[in-house]
Design a protein around this motif. Sequence first.
Motif, PDB file in Angstrom:
ATOM      1  N   GLU A   1      -9.752 -45.584 -37.849  1.00 33.60           N
ATOM      2  CA  GLU A   1     -10.040 -47.014 -37.822  1.00 33.60           C
ATOM      3  C   GLU A   1     -10.407 -47.486 -36.419  1.00 33.60           C
ATOM      4  N   ILE A   2      -9.674 -47.009 -35.438  1.00 33.69           N
ATOM      5  CA  ILE A   2      -9.896 -47.450 -34.059  1.00 33.69           C
ATOM      6  C   ILE A   2     -11.245 -46.962 -33.533  1.00 33.69           C
ATOM      7  N   PHE A   3     -11.520 -45.669 -33.733  1.00 32.50           N
ATOM      8  CA  PHE A   3     -12.767 -45.067 -33.247  1.00 32.50           C
ATOM      9  C   PHE A   3     -13.753 -44.958 -34.408  1.00 32.50           C
ATOM     10  N   ASN A   4     -14.075 -46.095 -34.997  1.00 31.95           N
ATOM     11  CA  ASN A   4     -14.860 -46.048 -36.236  1.00 31.95           C
ATOM     12  C   ASN A   4     -16.340 -45.762 -36.001  1.00 31.95           C
ATOM     13  N   ASN A   5     -16.764 -45.670 -34.741  1.00 30.89           N
ATOM     14  CA  ASN A   5     -18.134 -45.249 -34.438  1.00 30.89           C
ATOM     15  C   ASN A   5     -18.197 -43.787 -34.031  1.00 30.89           C
ATOM     16  N   SER A   6     -17.105 -43.078 -34.214  1.00 30.68           N
ATOM     17  CA  SER A   6     -17.023 -41.703 -33.732  1.00 30.68           C
ATOM     18  C   SER A   6     -17.457 -40.703 -34.794  1.00 30.68           C
TER      19      SER A   6
ATOM     20  N   SER B   1     -10.389 -34.159 -34.240  1.00 32.20           N
ATOM     21  CA  SER B   1     -10.946 -34.876 -33.095  1.00 32.20           C
ATOM     22  C   SER B   1     -11.892 -35.986 -33.541  1.00 32.20           C
ATOM     23  N   PHE B   2     -12.102 -36.912 -32.619  1.00 35.21           N
ATOM     24  CA  PHE B   2     -12.976 -38.059 -32.838  1.00 35.21           C
ATOM     25  C   PHE B   2     -13.865 -38.192 -31.606  1.00 35.21           C
TER      26      PHE B   2
ATOM     27  N   ARG C   1     -13.755 -38.126 -26.020  1.00 36.45           N
ATOM     28  CA  ARG C   1     -13.100 -37.643 -27.236  1.00 36.45           C
ATOM     29  C   ARG C   1     -11.630 -38.045 -27.273  1.00 36.45           C
ATOM     30  N   ALA C   2     -11.147 -38.366 -28.468  1.00 40.20           N
ATOM     31  CA  ALA C   2      -9.713 -38.465 -28.745  1.00 40.20           C
ATOM     32  C   ALA C   2      -9.392 -37.349 -29.720  1.00 40.20           C
ATOM     33  N   SER C   3      -8.301 -36.638 -29.474  1.00 40.93           N
ATOM     34  CA  SER C   3      -8.000 -35.498 -30.340  1.00 40.93           C
ATOM     35  C   SER C   3      -6.514 -35.383 -30.626  1.00 40.93           C
ATOM     36  N   LEU C   4      -6.227 -34.700 -31.721  1.00 36.84           N
ATOM     37  CA  LEU C   4      -4.867 -34.420 -32.146  1.00 36.84           C
ATOM     38  C   LEU C   4      -4.749 -32.931 -32.412  1.00 36.84           C
TER      39      LEU C   4
ATOM     40  N   LEU D   1      -6.674 -37.639 -24.810  1.00 31.87           N
ATOM     41  CA  LEU D   1      -7.874 -38.393 -24.467  1.00 31.87           C
ATOM     42  C   LEU D   1      -8.655 -37.564 -23.466  1.00 31.87           C
ATOM     43  N   LEU D   2      -9.965 -37.391 -23.682  1.00 32.02           N
ATOM     44  CA  LEU D   2     -10.766 -36.508 -22.843  1.00 32.02           C
ATOM     45  C   LEU D   2     -12.103 -37.153 -22.501  1.00 32.02           C
ATOM     46  N   THR D   3     -12.561 -36.928 -21.265  1.00 40.15           N
ATOM     47  CA  THR D   3     -13.906 -37.348 -20.902  1.00 40.15           C
ATOM     48  C   THR D   3     -14.925 -36.399 -21.527  1.00 40.15           C
ATOM     49  N   ALA D   4     -16.172 -36.845 -21.578  1.00 41.38           N
ATOM     50  CA  ALA D   4     -17.248 -36.002 -22.101  1.00 41.38           C
ATOM     51  C   ALA D   4     -17.390 -34.733 -21.259  1.00 41.38           C
TER      52      ALA D   4
END
Length: 201
Positions: free
Chosen positions: A126-131, A155-156, A163-166, A186-189
Amino acid sequence: SEKVLFMRVFIAVLVLIFSLQSWTKADDISEFEIEGISIGDSLLDFYSKDEIDDALQFSQYPASDKFIIYTFRNETRFETYQALTVDVKKIDSNYKIHSISGVINYVDNMSECYLLMEKIALEFKEIFNNSKEYKVERSKLKYDKSGKSYQRYHSFDLPSGDRASLECNDWSDEVPRLTDSLMVSLLTAEYSNFLVNEAYE
């Protein structure tokens, strides 16, 4: 909303479902915090040089000439996680953060790890809905050469490449110094590209 552009959202796993429902359509990973720390911050704003040196992680990527890993454990100021893992460039006197992960240990209890991971993933969706969403149910962890350690990954990827990942990491006894855990990251490109293309070369 415009409010999202000017505020950082605190990611705390234990209150995630209740605290982040109104924060949708986020496109900038630096808007989020894990234990008060965000992508782009300097580690020196939170730790002394001696504390950073002491936190150097014993396990590093084979291609560790570019990024290095620091782990801070069981600090009294941590509200949610048992450890933070932070990645910075090896040659950077400012210690700018390119990746930060909150860690919760799940020793021999991976079912609970998977359950919480899926709950958080629903919120991230929901938060990263453009991912762009990417999910792996079971893959071998490259660090364990025995091939007996496994990971579940979700990941998202944002349009920016951030990127946000679990991850739920299930380590074998062949790697005794690493503990089964959930990692919220949380990761940079740039760092994401390093993990995919260079880290294990």
